[in-house]
Design a protein around this motif. Structure first.
Motif, PDB file in Angstrom:
ATOM      1  N   SER A   1      49.578  -6.559   8.397  1.00 46.69           N
ATOM      2  CA  SER A   1      48.961  -5.904   9.550  1.00 46.69           C
ATOM      3  C   SER A   1      49.604  -4.563   9.876  1.00 46.69           C
ATOM      4  CB  SER A   1      49.081  -6.829  10.770  1.00 46.69           C
ATOM      5  OG  SER A   1      48.669  -6.188  11.948  1.00 46.69           O
ATOM      6  N   SER A   2      48.815  -3.700  10.464  1.00 50.58           N
ATOM      7  CA  SER A   2      49.326  -2.438  10.968  1.00 50.58           C
ATOM      8  C   SER A   2      50.113  -2.655  12.249  1.00 50.58           C
ATOM      9  CB  SER A   2      48.163  -1.485  11.238  1.00 50.58           C
ATOM     10  OG  SER A   2      48.587  -0.390  12.010  1.00 50.58           O
ATOM     11  N   LEU A   3      51.041  -1.751  12.538  1.00 52.99           N
ATOM     12  CA  LEU A   3      51.812  -1.811  13.775  1.00 52.99           C
ATOM     13  C   LEU A   3      51.058  -1.209  14.958  1.00 52.99           C
ATOM     14  CD1 LEU A   3      55.395  -0.838  12.572  1.00 52.99           C
ATOM     15  CD2 LEU A   3      54.732  -2.993  13.597  1.00 52.99           C
ATOM     16  N   ALA A   4      49.888  -0.653  14.712  1.00 57.86           N
ATOM     17  CA  ALA A   4      49.115  -0.071  15.796  1.00 57.86           C
ATOM     18  C   ALA A   4      48.765  -1.141  16.818  1.00 57.86           C
ATOM     19  CB  ALA A   4      47.831   0.567  15.252  1.00 57.86           C
ATOM     20  N   GLU A   5      48.579  -0.733  18.077  1.00 55.68           N
ATOM     21  CA  GLU A   5      48.333  -1.708  19.153  1.00 55.68           C
ATOM     22  C   GLU A   5      47.116  -2.570  18.858  1.00 55.68           C
ATOM     23  OE1 GLU A   5      47.663  -1.833  23.992  1.00 55.68           O
ATOM     24  OE2 GLU A   5      48.321   0.004  22.990  1.00 55.68           O
ATOM     25  N   ARG A   6      46.057  -1.952  18.369  1.00 56.44           N
ATOM     26  CA  ARG A   6      44.858  -2.718  18.050  1.00 56.44           C
ATOM     27  C   ARG A   6      45.157  -3.748  16.971  1.00 56.44           C
ATOM     28  NH1 ARG A   6      39.273  -0.251  15.484  1.00 56.44           N
ATOM     29  NH2 ARG A   6      38.129  -2.203  15.353  1.00 56.44           N
ATOM     30  N   GLY A   7      45.924  -3.325  15.952  1.00 57.60           N
ATOM     31  CA  GLY A   7      46.281  -4.250  14.880  1.00 57.60           C
ATOM     32  C   GLY A   7      47.171  -5.371  15.375  1.00 57.60           C
ATOM     33  N   ALA A   8      48.076  -5.045  16.315  1.00 56.47           N
ATOM     34  CA  ALA A   8      48.972  -6.070  16.844  1.00 56.47           C
ATOM     35  C   ALA A   8      48.197  -7.127  17.615  1.00 56.47           C
ATOM     36  CB  ALA A   8      50.017  -5.421  17.742  1.00 56.47           C
ATOM     37  N   SER A   9      47.214  -6.697  18.406  1.00 56.62           N
ATOM     38  CA  SER A   9      46.388  -7.651  19.154  1.00 56.62           C
ATOM     39  C   SER A   9      45.644  -8.567  18.197  1.00 56.62           C
ATOM     40  CB  SER A   9      45.394  -6.902  20.048  1.00 56.62           C
ATOM     41  OG  SER A   9      46.074  -6.104  20.981  1.00 56.62           O
ATOM     42  N   ALA A  10      45.090  -7.995  17.145  1.00 58.11           N
ATOM     43  CA  ALA A  10      44.373  -8.793  16.161  1.00 58.11           C
ATOM     44  C   ALA A  10      45.323  -9.734  15.424  1.00 58.11           C
ATOM     45  CB  ALA A  10      43.659  -7.873  15.166  1.00 58.11           C
ATOM     46  N   THR A  11      46.557  -9.275  15.222  1.00 65.05           N
ATOM     47  CA  THR A  11      47.539 -10.103  14.550  1.00 65.05           C
ATOM     48  C   THR A  11      47.812 -11.379  15.337  1.00 65.05           C
ATOM     49  OG1 THR A  11      48.595  -8.243  13.450  1.00 65.05           O
ATOM     50  CG2 THR A  11      49.911 -10.211  13.724  1.00 65.05           C
ATOM     51  N   PHE A  12      47.920 -11.270  16.672  1.00 64.06           N
ATOM     52  CA  PHE A  12      48.148 -12.465  17.478  1.00 64.06           C
ATOM     53  C   PHE A  12      46.953 -13.409  17.407  1.00 64.06           C
ATOM     54  CE2 PHE A  12      51.333  -9.741  19.687  1.00 64.06           C
ATOM     55  CZ  PHE A  12      52.435 -10.502  19.319  1.00 64.06           C
ATOM     56  N   ALA A  13      45.755 -12.853  17.319  1.00 64.79           N
ATOM     57  CA  ALA A  13      44.576 -13.694  17.148  1.00 64.79           C
ATOM     58  C   ALA A  13      44.645 -14.436  15.815  1.00 64.79           C
ATOM     59  CB  ALA A  13      43.308 -12.846  17.223  1.00 64.79           C
ATOM     60  N   ALA A  14      45.151 -13.752  14.789  1.00 69.11           N
ATOM     61  CA  ALA A  14      45.295 -14.387  13.479  1.00 69.11           C
ATOM     62  C   ALA A  14      46.364 -15.473  13.501  1.00 69.11           C
ATOM     63  CB  ALA A  14      45.632 -13.335  12.427  1.00 69.11           C
TER      64      ALA A  14
ATOM     65  N   VAL B   1      53.777 -12.603   9.602  1.00 66.82           N
ATOM     66  CA  VAL B   1      53.210 -11.254   9.567  1.00 66.82           C
ATOM     67  C   VAL B   1      54.097 -10.332   8.734  1.00 66.82           C
ATOM     68  CG1 VAL B   1      52.548  -9.254  10.962  1.00 66.82           C
ATOM     69  CG2 VAL B   1      52.246 -11.570  11.873  1.00 66.82           C
ATOM     70  N   ILE B   2      53.482  -9.555   7.870  1.00 65.01           N
ATOM     71  CA  ILE B   2      54.145  -8.421   7.228  1.00 65.01           C
ATOM     72  C   ILE B   2      53.579  -7.179   7.907  1.00 65.01           C
ATOM     73  CG2 ILE B   2      54.437  -7.068   5.119  1.00 65.01           C
ATOM     74  CD1 ILE B   2      54.029  -9.664   3.535  1.00 65.01           C
ATOM     75  N   THR B   3      54.419  -6.396   8.533  1.00 64.58           N
ATOM     76  CA  THR B   3      53.920  -5.198   9.217  1.00 64.58           C
ATOM     77  C   THR B   3      53.864  -4.028   8.246  1.00 64.58           C
ATOM     78  OG1 THR B   3      56.149  -4.618   9.941  1.00 64.58           O
ATOM     79  CG2 THR B   3      54.840  -5.960  11.425  1.00 64.58           C
ATOM     80  N   LYS B   4      52.855  -3.197   8.432  1.00 66.75           N
ATOM     81  CA  LYS B   4      52.730  -2.015   7.575  1.00 66.75           C
ATOM     82  C   LYS B   4      52.367  -0.820   8.442  1.00 66.75           C
ATOM     83  CE  LYS B   4      47.922  -3.076   6.348  1.00 66.75           C
ATOM     84  NZ  LYS B   4      46.968  -3.369   5.259  1.00 66.75           N
ATOM     85  N   PRO B   5      52.947   0.344   8.159  1.00 65.66           N
ATOM     86  CA  PRO B   5      52.658   1.548   8.947  1.00 65.66           C
ATOM     87  C   PRO B   5      51.359   2.195   8.485  1.00 65.66           C
ATOM     88  CG  PRO B   5      54.225   2.060   7.229  1.00 65.66           C
ATOM     89  CD  PRO B   5      53.955   0.584   7.116  1.00 65.66           C
ATOM     90  N   LYS B   6      50.840   3.099   9.325  1.00 65.46           N
ATOM     91  CA  LYS B   6      49.656   3.860   8.930  1.00 65.46           C
ATOM     92  C   LYS B   6      49.998   4.918   7.892  1.00 65.46           C
ATOM     93  CE  LYS B   6      46.443   2.169  11.702  1.00 65.46           C
ATOM     94  NZ  LYS B   6      45.228   1.522  11.184  1.00 65.46           N
ATOM     95  N   LEU B   7      51.215   5.491   8.006  1.00 70.47           N
ATOM     96  CA  LEU B   7      51.658   6.544   7.095  1.00 70.47           C
ATOM     97  C   LEU B   7      52.813   6.037   6.239  1.00 70.47           C
ATOM     98  CD1 LEU B   7      51.623   9.545   9.618  1.00 70.47           C
ATOM     99  CD2 LEU B   7      49.810   8.872   8.008  1.00 70.47           C
ATOM    100  N   GLY B   8      52.970   6.614   5.047  1.00 67.34           N
ATOM    101  CA  GLY B   8      54.064   6.234   4.158  1.00 67.34           C
ATOM    102  C   GLY B   8      53.976   4.798   3.703  1.00 67.34           C
ATOM    103  N   LEU B   9      52.742   4.311   3.503  1.00 65.99           N
ATOM    104  CA  LEU B   9      52.526   2.901   3.196  1.00 65.99           C
ATOM    105  C   LEU B   9      53.169   2.483   1.883  1.00 65.99           C
ATOM    106  CD1 LEU B   9      51.158   0.218   3.828  1.00 65.99           C
ATOM    107  CD2 LEU B   9      49.049   1.111   2.817  1.00 65.99           C
ATOM    108  N   LYS B  10      52.988   3.275   0.843  1.00 64.22           N
ATOM    109  CA  LYS B  10      53.491   2.896  -0.479  1.00 64.22           C
ATOM    110  C   LYS B  10      55.012   2.761  -0.467  1.00 64.22           C
ATOM    111  CE  LYS B  10      53.002   4.102  -5.387  1.00 64.22           C
ATOM    112  NZ  LYS B  10      54.415   4.110  -5.791  1.00 64.22           N
ATOM    113  N   SER B  11      55.708   3.749   0.065  1.00 61.56           N
ATOM    114  CA  SER B  11      57.171   3.703   0.079  1.00 61.56           C
ATOM    115  C   SER B  11      57.676   2.573   0.984  1.00 61.56           C
ATOM    116  CB  SER B  11      57.749   5.044   0.543  1.00 61.56           C
ATOM    117  OG  SER B  11      57.308   5.354   1.854  1.00 61.56           O
TER     118      SER B  11
END
Length: 357
Positions: A84-97, A105-115
């Motif tokens: 999941s993304s760390l964005a607020e919308r993604g975090a809310s959806a993560t709790f639903a999941a 949960v494995i968190t992933k950023p919007k930028l610099g994803l590969k590294s």
């Protein structure tokens, strides 16, 4: 030779599919049996080889991850890790999941994803190994809370009191739902609670706010110097350790940075050891579902200091690792199922708030 853990990756990002596949391929005990851009493609692949663990994105074309997860848990419960993304919308959806039955949960950023994913390769491997030990029966039995939050006046009345007693809870994999099922059943007069739930930074604040909306007690992410008082539960912030200390006649928490302990920050051992030292016999320690052994040695110190100690039983744990290790160390007075933990807390609180021993 032990059979390898079979993993299916479902993510619409080709970068995620590629990098996570490479990370898992480096572990000889794990085999990626498929990668798909959405759940519809994945389901057709999974009919041939059913995975032991699924790594699942939330926002995908044709079918979102939460819809897929609910369908999966109803038809064939399978340990699932949310990517999941760390964005607020993604975090809310993560709790639903997580509520729908995801293990972690494995968190992933919007930028610099590969590294980021390359740097997190070991964490991804450990998450898969943890998920592979999850109990599918428990995952499929996730239930929604039934408690109704107390009115502000009820909470304020509880917060006016103080006590020498404290309750310390430690949990990890499967702990978000386990904590919800426990805390939502506690009255506003419950003794003060300090909690470590292994969770990434930024998620603990939202998790605490969610619980606070559901519970009769006040639940919040701990801040340095917060008082531990009846009617309040403090959850250690992700990425910080939390310890208990005395401030005159009161308990307060310290929140600070520090090295990883047992590969975790916050660490249950760090909290439990401070509770053993500061509260001693005036504490109740509870260790719940989770992978690994974090908290086992700290609970032994609590036990040796005279605290009452409880472990969640294997049948109700998503992963029995942490309670099992505490039991093996002789740190546990009582082993009970998850649905009996609220009553144990309520009974302990009632005895001590009345001044009984």
């Amino acid at each position: 030779m032990a059979e390898r853990i079979k993993v299916m990756i479902i993510d619409d990002s080709a970068v995620v599919r590629q990098v996570v596949t490479q990370a898992l391929a480096a572990d000889s005990g794990i085999e990626v049996v498929g990668a798909a851009s959405d759940p519809v493609f994945a389901m057709s692949r999974m009919q041939t080889v059913w995975p032991d663990v699924i790594i699942l994105d939330i926002e995908m074309p044709r079918m979102d991850g939460i819809t897929f997860l609910k369908k999966l848990m109803a038809e064939r419960p399978t340990p699932t890790i949310i990517c999941s993304s760390l964005a607020e919308r993604g975090a809310s959806a993560t709790f639903a999941a997580l509520e729908a039955g995801a293990v972690s949960v494995i968190t992933k950023p919007k930028l610099g994803l590969k590294s980021f994913l390359e740097d997190s390769a070991n964490d991804i491997v450990q998450a898969v190994r943890s998920a592979a030990r999850a109990n599918p029966r428990v995952l499929s039995a996730v239930r929604k809370p039934v408690a109704v939050a107390a009115a502000p006046s009820e909470r304020n009345l509880a917060l006016e009191r103080t006590t020498d007693q404290v309750i310390a809870i430690g949990t990890s994999t499967g702990g978000t739902i386990a904590l919800e099922s426990v805390l939502t059943q506690l009255p506003a007069t419950t003794l003060g609670i300090v909690i470590v739930q292994h969770m990434p930074a930024m998620f603990t604040a939202m998790f605490s706010e969610r619980l606070n909306d559901l519970c009769q007690i006040e639940v919040r992410e701990a801040r340095h110097g917060d008082r531990v008082i009846p009617g309040r539960a403090l959850i250690a912030p992700g990425g910080k350790h939390m310890t208990l200390r005395r401030n005159g006649a009161q308990y307060v928490v310290d929140v600070a940075d520090g090295p990883l302990i047992n590969r975790h920050k916050p660490s249950v051992d760090v909290l439990f050891r401070s509770v053993a030292k500061i509260a001693g016999a005036n504490a109740l320690g509870i260790i719940m579902t989770g992978m690994g052994d974090d908290g086992a040695r700290g609970m032994r110190e609590m036990h040796d200091a005279g605290a009452r100690t409880i472990a969640q039983d294997e049948a109700s744990c998503v992963v029995f690792g942490m309670p099992k290790e505490a039991i093996k160390l002789g740190a546990v007075d009582q082993v009970i199922p998850l649905d009996q933990i609220p009553a144990a807390i309520i009974g302990h609180s009632a005895r001590h708030l009345k001044g009984d021993s």
